[in-house]
Design a protein around this motif. Structure first.
Motif, PDB file in Angstrom:
ATOM      1  N   ARG A 450      33.027  40.586  30.863  1.00 27.28           N
ATOM      2  CA  ARG A 450      34.353  41.106  31.216  1.00 27.28           C
ATOM      3  C   ARG A 450      34.214  41.934  32.483  1.00 27.28           C
ATOM      4  NH1 ARG A 450      34.380  38.434  26.608  1.00 27.28           N
ATOM      5  NH2 ARG A 450      35.923  39.019  25.035  1.00 27.28           N
ATOM      6  N   TYR A 451      35.167  41.758  33.374  1.00 24.07           N
ATOM      7  CA  TYR A 451      35.123  42.461  34.656  1.00 24.07           C
ATOM      8  C   TYR A 451      35.852  43.790  34.609  1.00 24.07           C
ATOM      9  CZ  TYR A 451      33.102  38.355  36.728  1.00 24.07           C
ATOM     10  OH  TYR A 451      32.251  37.332  37.021  1.00 24.07           O
ATOM     11  N   TYR A 452      35.353  44.753  35.353  1.00 27.07           N
ATOM     12  CA  TYR A 452      36.018  46.051  35.509  1.00 27.07           C
ATOM     13  C   TYR A 452      36.017  46.423  36.983  1.00 27.07           C
ATOM     14  CZ  TYR A 452      35.900  45.907  30.571  1.00 27.07           C
ATOM     15  OH  TYR A 452      36.119  45.471  29.296  1.00 27.07           O
ATOM     16  N   SER A 453      37.166  46.929  37.446  1.00 26.92           N
ATOM     17  CA  SER A 453      37.261  47.373  38.831  1.00 26.92           C
ATOM     18  C   SER A 453      36.468  48.670  38.934  1.00 26.92           C
ATOM     19  CB  SER A 453      38.723  47.651  39.194  1.00 26.92           C
ATOM     20  OG  SER A 453      39.474  46.488  38.981  1.00 26.92           O
ATOM     21  N   ILE A 467      33.131  53.030  35.505  1.00 30.76           N
ATOM     22  CA  ILE A 467      34.086  52.121  34.867  1.00 30.76           C
ATOM     23  C   ILE A 467      35.182  52.978  34.249  1.00 30.76           C
ATOM     24  CG2 ILE A 467      34.420  50.754  32.778  1.00 30.76           C
ATOM     25  CD1 ILE A 467      31.869  49.462  33.100  1.00 30.76           C
ATOM     26  N   THR A 468      36.412  52.499  34.321  1.00 30.89           N
ATOM     27  CA  THR A 468      37.519  53.159  33.628  1.00 30.89           C
ATOM     28  C   THR A 468      38.181  52.089  32.771  1.00 30.89           C
ATOM     29  OG1 THR A 468      37.817  54.490  35.619  1.00 30.89           O
ATOM     30  CG2 THR A 468      39.591  54.553  33.982  1.00 30.89           C
ATOM     31  N   ALA A 469      38.041  52.172  31.473  1.00 27.85           N
ATOM     32  CA  ALA A 469      38.507  51.065  30.633  1.00 27.85           C
ATOM     33  C   ALA A 469      39.279  51.558  29.416  1.00 27.85           C
ATOM     34  CB  ALA A 469      37.320  50.228  30.165  1.00 27.85           C
ATOM     35  N   VAL A 471      40.427  51.044  25.715  1.00 28.65           N
ATOM     36  CA  VAL A 471      39.911  50.316  24.560  1.00 28.65           C
ATOM     37  C   VAL A 471      41.052  49.490  23.964  1.00 28.65           C
ATOM     38  CG1 VAL A 471      38.792  50.539  22.319  1.00 28.65           C
ATOM     39  CG2 VAL A 471      38.227  52.142  24.164  1.00 28.65           C
ATOM     40  N   GLU A 472      40.819  48.181  23.893  1.00 23.51           N
ATOM     41  CA  GLU A 472      41.878  47.273  23.438  1.00 23.51           C
ATOM     42  C   GLU A 472      42.034  47.308  21.927  1.00 23.51           C
ATOM     43  OE1 GLU A 472      43.661  44.594  25.121  1.00 23.51           O
ATOM     44  OE2 GLU A 472      43.015  45.356  27.084  1.00 23.51           O
ATOM     45  N   SER A 473      43.255  47.515  21.508  1.00 27.87           N
ATOM     46  CA  SER A 473      43.550  47.464  20.084  1.00 27.87           C
ATOM     47  C   SER A 473      44.989  46.993  19.988  1.00 27.87           C
ATOM     48  CB  SER A 473      43.392  48.862  19.500  1.00 27.87           C
ATOM     49  OG  SER A 473      43.806  48.866  18.165  1.00 27.87           O
ATOM     50  N   VAL A 486      36.683  42.957  22.165  1.00 24.50           N
ATOM     51  CA  VAL A 486      35.245  42.829  21.915  1.00 24.50           C
ATOM     52  C   VAL A 486      34.459  43.828  22.767  1.00 24.50           C
ATOM     53  CG1 VAL A 486      33.276  41.262  22.135  1.00 24.50           C
ATOM     54  CG2 VAL A 486      35.467  40.392  21.303  1.00 24.50           C
ATOM     55  N   THR A 487      34.672  43.783  24.060  1.00 23.58           N
ATOM     56  CA  THR A 487      33.834  44.555  24.978  1.00 23.58           C
ATOM     57  C   THR A 487      34.187  46.033  24.972  1.00 23.58           C
ATOM     58  OG1 THR A 487      34.052  42.604  26.316  1.00 23.58           O
ATOM     59  CG2 THR A 487      32.912  44.456  27.326  1.00 23.58           C
ATOM     60  N   THR A 488      35.478  46.328  24.962  1.00 21.12           N
ATOM     61  CA  THR A 488      35.861  47.730  25.068  1.00 21.12           C
ATOM     62  C   THR A 488      35.471  48.501  23.804  1.00 21.12           C
ATOM     63  OG1 THR A 488      38.102  47.033  24.516  1.00 21.12           O
ATOM     64  CG2 THR A 488      37.634  47.483  26.812  1.00 21.12           C
ATOM     65  N   ASN A 489      35.488  47.853  22.647  1.00 21.21           N
ATOM     66  CA  ASN A 489      35.037  48.547  21.437  1.00 21.21           C
ATOM     67  C   ASN A 489      33.518  48.686  21.417  1.00 21.21           C
ATOM     68  OD1 ASN A 489      37.362  49.295  19.530  1.00 21.21           O
ATOM     69  ND2 ASN A 489      37.921  47.292  20.350  1.00 21.21           N
TER      70      ASN A 489
HETATM   71  P1  FAD Z   1      39.065  40.893  24.344  1.00 22.83           P
HETATM   72  O1  FAD Z   1      38.309  40.742  23.101  1.00 22.83           O
HETATM   73  O2  FAD Z   1      38.716  40.029  25.474  1.00 22.83           O
HETATM   74  O3  FAD Z   1      40.606  40.772  24.019  1.00 22.83           O
HETATM   75  C1  FAD Z   1      41.545  40.934  25.067  1.00 22.83           C
HETATM   76  C2  FAD Z   1      42.934  40.588  24.595  1.00 22.83           C
HETATM   77  O4  FAD Z   1      42.993  39.214  24.261  1.00 22.83           O
HETATM   78  C3  FAD Z   1      43.425  41.317  23.359  1.00 22.83           C
HETATM   79  O5  FAD Z   1      43.940  42.574  23.628  1.00 22.83           O
HETATM   80  C4  FAD Z   1      44.478  40.349  22.894  1.00 22.83           C
HETATM   81  O6  FAD Z   1      45.652  40.521  23.670  1.00 22.83           O
HETATM   82  C5  FAD Z   1      43.889  39.015  23.203  1.00 22.83           C
HETATM   83  N1  FAD Z   1      43.171  38.486  22.030  1.00 22.83           N
HETATM   84  C6  FAD Z   1      41.839  38.486  21.817  1.00 22.83           C
HETATM   85  N2  FAD Z   1      41.547  37.910  20.647  1.00 22.83           N
HETATM   86  C7  FAD Z   1      42.711  37.527  20.111  1.00 22.83           C
HETATM   87  C8  FAD Z   1      43.067  36.852  18.884  1.00 22.83           C
HETATM   88  N3  FAD Z   1      42.164  36.452  17.995  1.00 22.83           N
HETATM   89  N4  FAD Z   1      44.374  36.604  18.671  1.00 22.83           N
HETATM   90  C9  FAD Z   1      45.311  36.995  19.565  1.00 22.83           C
HETATM   91  N5  FAD Z   1      45.032  37.631  20.724  1.00 22.83           N
HETATM   92  C10 FAD Z   1      43.757  37.886  20.994  1.00 22.83           C
HETATM   93  N6  FAD Z   1      40.307  46.570  32.240  1.00 22.83           N
HETATM   94  C11 FAD Z   1      40.225  47.922  32.277  1.00 22.83           C
HETATM   95  O7  FAD Z   1      40.448  48.587  31.261  1.00 22.83           O
HETATM   96  N7  FAD Z   1      39.897  48.598  33.438  1.00 22.83           N
HETATM   97  C12 FAD Z   1      39.640  47.932  34.595  1.00 22.83           C
HETATM   98  O8  FAD Z   1      39.340  48.550  35.610  1.00 22.83           O
HETATM   99  C13 FAD Z   1      39.715  46.496  34.582  1.00 22.83           C
HETATM  100  N8  FAD Z   1      39.485  45.772  35.693  1.00 22.83           N
HETATM  101  C14 FAD Z   1      39.559  44.418  35.662  1.00 22.83           C
HETATM  102  C15 FAD Z   1      39.318  43.681  36.827  1.00 22.83           C
HETATM  103  C16 FAD Z   1      39.368  42.303  36.812  1.00 22.83           C
HETATM  104  C17 FAD Z   1      39.109  41.525  38.068  1.00 22.83           C
HETATM  105  C18 FAD Z   1      39.672  41.630  35.602  1.00 22.83           C
HETATM  106  C19 FAD Z   1      39.733  40.135  35.553  1.00 22.83           C
HETATM  107  C20 FAD Z   1      39.927  42.343  34.452  1.00 22.83           C
HETATM  108  C21 FAD Z   1      39.868  43.743  34.459  1.00 22.83           C
HETATM  109  N9  FAD Z   1      40.097  44.469  33.297  1.00 22.83           N
HETATM  110  C22 FAD Z   1      40.032  45.846  33.350  1.00 22.83           C
HETATM  111  C23 FAD Z   1      40.311  43.811  31.990  1.00 22.83           C
HETATM  112  C24 FAD Z   1      38.935  43.638  31.284  1.00 22.83           C
HETATM  113  O9  FAD Z   1      38.153  42.703  31.975  1.00 22.83           O
HETATM  114  C25 FAD Z   1      39.035  43.140  29.837  1.00 22.83           C
HETATM  115  O10 FAD Z   1      39.842  42.012  29.803  1.00 22.83           O
HETATM  116  C26 FAD Z   1      39.586  44.151  28.880  1.00 22.83           C
HETATM  117  O11 FAD Z   1      38.790  45.324  28.901  1.00 22.83           O
HETATM  118  C27 FAD Z   1      39.585  43.604  27.450  1.00 22.83           C
HETATM  119  O12 FAD Z   1      38.304  43.181  27.086  1.00 22.83           O
HETATM  120  P2  FAD Z   1      37.838  43.153  25.573  1.00 22.83           P
HETATM  121  O13 FAD Z   1      36.596  42.332  25.497  1.00 22.83           O
HETATM  122  O14 FAD Z   1      37.778  44.537  25.034  1.00 22.83           O
HETATM  123  O15 FAD Z   1      39.009  42.429  24.845  1.00 22.83           O
END
Ligand code: FAD
Length: 693
Positions: A450-453, A467-469, A471-473, A486-489
């Motif tokens: 997963r990418y972070y700015s 990183i400033t992120a 947490v997805e919930s 997945v990644t933020t947790n």
């Molecule tokens: P994931 O597990 O990937 O889930 C993400 C979302 O997908 C969930 O919230 C939900 O909406 C959906 N999802 C996943 N599983 C399911 C399911 N089973 N059913 C339904 N929906 C589902 N984020 C930041 O916080 N800060 C940054 O600076 C930042 N910069 C970024 C820069 C770029 C270029 C890009 C592409 C992304 C950036 N992001 C940033 C977003 C970051 O990359 C991640 O996508 C984000 O943190 C979520 O990752 P995760 O693994 O925690 O969530």
């Protein structure tokens, strides 16, 4: 006239030069190694393999190649699905090919009885994905030069039958430009497209359905064009998964989650890149805000001594680990929990099938480190798995879900189920032991970094990347499962561990934080850096305007940090205007106190406009703040200010674009169409830059 010796020498030199030009030095130089250095061998010894796709197809008896240009794995996954379906339903001899693994000068000799499929994602501002850059430059270039001299012919690709599908996002201006441009180039070169060029739209959330709707008429057209016969699709595994009870998981050659051979050996080695992450220590971590339903992390990742460099505005990729709870659920529903540490060897049953992780390994390692097991489920995958249902009732339900789009949405997508949650719900937790493990290797995505700015400035802290992120919930009303990112947790768990939690367990997710063979112990996370075009003007005296609500402010913290450092060093720094938005001043005002410090360094040259959406009776967003400050924005633009937008691609970035044109029109008394043209030309001159996701 006779040629004298000098003429012959000149002609010979010209001929050698021309051949060298058209073969791009293939015969002269050692082939470029796409992974660089020792990794080529670490990654399955790619070097030395032929880059000639036609030869490769002949040798392996293939008549259909599915090329993919993929950044996040979706296009690659669709390519595999097309290859699989082509083989099981239509008897095609298919192979999947990464666009960067082949050369294209000989496409003019592509045999008439074969077909090439292109599955192409568009990335960022209408760009090709990293692995498709060379192909794109070749095919879309002004003078495409083929090795058979087809360049002189106006239809050099007359023999090439092709199929095309694009993955894009309609919230970007250059929607699906990759497939559109490649399709136009191929047509111009005389290639014959079979079926329509399909377009999937991630922005509308319909990618999967667009793909399913596109491929049926495409197959029908291909059946005619290649005189194929459809047969009842029977599942045939692509990979051979052999259990190795005689081996012990602790043996040195068994991969327990290490991304490649380099990591399996005692110490990791650079260069670090998208194929080889650096296991970086986390120097510091904290929560910049923490409310009932949301947390936001700030982390400092130490890259000193790794050779990793970055410049302000780049991205850092974090390689995730799946949550223990989901790994357990997955292995249990497949009936593999008891033998999770069994050593398995995985190989392609066909020489062109690429195993997406290193082997020998274990079930646990594959599921924890290599498969995207938590993502939304694909409807087509449900159809594939139906045949392996534990009983006829469940099978009928699976078939219905697979074939009825609305029913699938009601039962699966709308409930946020991941694949293991779906299977265990249907079987009331009874195992599904007859699904071949290969079906999951084929049907689930390879886990994606997963990418972070990056939210720090390389001029200020070149060895520490912030990183400033958030947490997805995600809790959907009525849906039984809360989706936990997945990644933020995983990052949150690391933060908790760093702050002394004995068993960090965000939301009961229970991550394996010490990594394979404890290699991540001591708070480490695998990362690599991706360079971006999102850049400050090289001259700090130029004014800049930044719009970054929420975590969209991340790169702008880096920008302001950098300009403050210039100011402290006595350099002239131009006006630095930041529009930031959040819910409440007391809740999620990111870096509230740091901005005060930057203000001390930059004085009146730093202006922060903050919009609070939930603090007053009226919702205020960054767009409102921009309108209020329209005159200032216009004036700075006339001084050639750089304009930056970061954050939500779906709504905010688009609205800001429209609004900027309105501001320009109003302030300068121009028709809107003219103002829109000004914004477009700002974009093409890189004066308007976006970092959106
Ligand atoms: P994931 O597990 O990937 O889930 C993400 C979302 O997908 C969930 O919230 C939900 O909406 C959906 N999802 C996943 N599983 C399911 C399911 N089973 N059913 C339904 N929906 C589902 N984020 C930041 O916080 N800060 C940054 O600076 C930042 N910069 C970024 C820069 C770029 C270029 C890009 C592409 C992304 C950036 N992001 C940033 C977003 C970051 O990359 C991640 O996508 C984000 O943190 C979520 O990752 P995760 O693994 O925690 O969530």
């Amino acid at each position: 006239a006779q040629l004298d010796t000098l003429d012959i020498v000149v002609l010979a030199v010209l001929l050698v030069g021309t051949v060298a030009y058209f073969t791009k030095g293939t015969y002269w130089a050692k082939q470029a190694d796409p992974y660089g250095g020792s990794l080529a061998h670490a990654n399955g010894a790619k070097a030395g393999k032929s880059r000639n796709i036609i030869e490769k197809m002949e040798e392996s008896g293939k008549n259909c190649v599915v090329f993919y240009g993929s950044q996040t794995g979706t296009a690659e996954d669709y390519a595999s699905r097309l290859a699989k379906e082509g083989s099981s339903r239509f008897g095609l001899k298919t192979m999947v090919a990464d666009l960067e693994d082949y050369d294209y000068e000989n496409l003019d000799t592509f045999p008439e009885d074969k077909v090439a499929m292109f599955v192409l994602a568009t990335y960022g501002e209408g760009e090709p994905t990293d692995n498709a850059v060379e192909f794109y430059e070749f095919i879309h270039g002004d003078d495409v030069a083929f090795s058979e001299g087809g360049g002189a012919d106006d239809k050099p690709l007359g023999n090439l039958k092709y199929v095309a599908f694009g993955l894009g996002n309609n919230t970007y201006e250059h929607y699906n430009s990759m497939v559109r441009n490649v399709n136009a180039s191929l047509e111009k070169l005389g290639a014959q497209r079979v079926g329509e060029a399909g377009e999937g739209d991630d922005g509308a959330g319909t990618m999967e359905e667009d793909f399913l709707a596109w491929k049926e008429p495409m197959w029908a057209a291909l059946v005619k064009a290649m005189d194929l016969e459809e047969r009842e699709a029977v599942y045939e595994p692509v990979f051979d998964v052999v259990e190795r009870p005689e081996m012990d998981a602790e043996e040195d050659e068994v991969y327990l989650g290490e991304p490649n051979k380099n990591h399996l050996n005692a110490s990791q080695k650079g260069p670090y890149n998208a194929h080889n992450p650096y296991i970086a220590p986390i120097a510091e971590s904290k929560e910049v805000f923490n409310t009932n339903d949301r947390n936001c992390l700030h982390m400092e990742i130490d890259v000193s001594g790794s050779g990793i460099t970055y410049t302000t505005g780049d991205h850092i990729a974090v390689w995730p680990t799946n949550a223990g709870k989901e790994v357990d659920r997955f292995l249990t529903v497949l009936g593999l929990a008891d033998k999770r540490h069994m050593v398995i060897s995985v190989k392609g049953l066909d020489p062109t099938a690429k195993v997406p992780f290193p082997s020998p390994t274990t079930y646990d390692a594959v599921v924890r480190y290599h498969m995207e097991i938590c993502a939304p489920v694909s409807r087509q995958f449900v159809s594939t798995l139906a045949a392996f249902s534990p009983n006829e009732t469940i099978k009928a339900e699976m078939v219905k879900m697979g074939s009825d789009k609305d029913y699938f949405h009601e039962k699966v997508a709308n409930n946020n189920l991941n694949i293991a949650q779906l299977l265990e719900t249907l079987s009331e937790r009874a195992p599904w032991p007859s699904i071949p493990f290969s079906a999951f290797i084929e049907g689930l995505h390879k886990i994606q970094p997963r990418y972070y700015s990056i939210s720090s400035s390389s001029a200020v802290q070149k060895d520490k990347i912030s990183i400033t992120a958030v947490v997805e919930s995600l809790a959907k009303p009525g849906a039984p499962h809360i989706v936990k990112g997945v990644t933020t947790n995983y990052l949150l768990a690391l933060k908790q561990k760093q702050h002394g939690a004995p068993e960090p367990d965000p939301h009961g997710l229970n991550y394996a934080l010490t990594g394979p063979r404890n290699k991540y112990d001591g708070i480490h996370v695998p990362v690599h850096v991706r360079h971006s075009n999102f850049k400050l003007p090289s001259d700090p005296s130029k004014p800049i305007i930044m719009v970054g609500p929420g975590t969209g402010v991340a790169p702008f913290r880096g920008f302001v940090q950098e300009r403050a450092a210039h100011a402290r060093a006595g350099e002239k720094v131009g006006k630095t205007v930041l529009f930031f938005g959040c819910r409440r001043k007391s809740e999620d005002f990111l870096y509230e106190h740091e901005w005060d410090q930057y203000k001390k360094d930059l004085g009146d040259n730093f202006v922060l406009h903050v919009a609070f959406s939930r603090d007053g009776p009226k919702k205020v967003y960054v767009q409102h703040k921009m309108k209020e400050n329209a005159a200032e924005i216009n004036e700075l633009l006339q001084q050639k200010a750089y304009f930056y937008v970061c954050g939500d691609a779906a709504n905010m970035a688009r609205e800001v674009n429209t609004l900027l044109a309105q501001i320009i029109a109003e302030q300068r008394g121009l028709p809107e169409s003219k103002a829109e043209e000004i914004v477009r030309s700002m974009r093409s001159a890189n004066q308007y830059q976006e970092d959106v996701w």
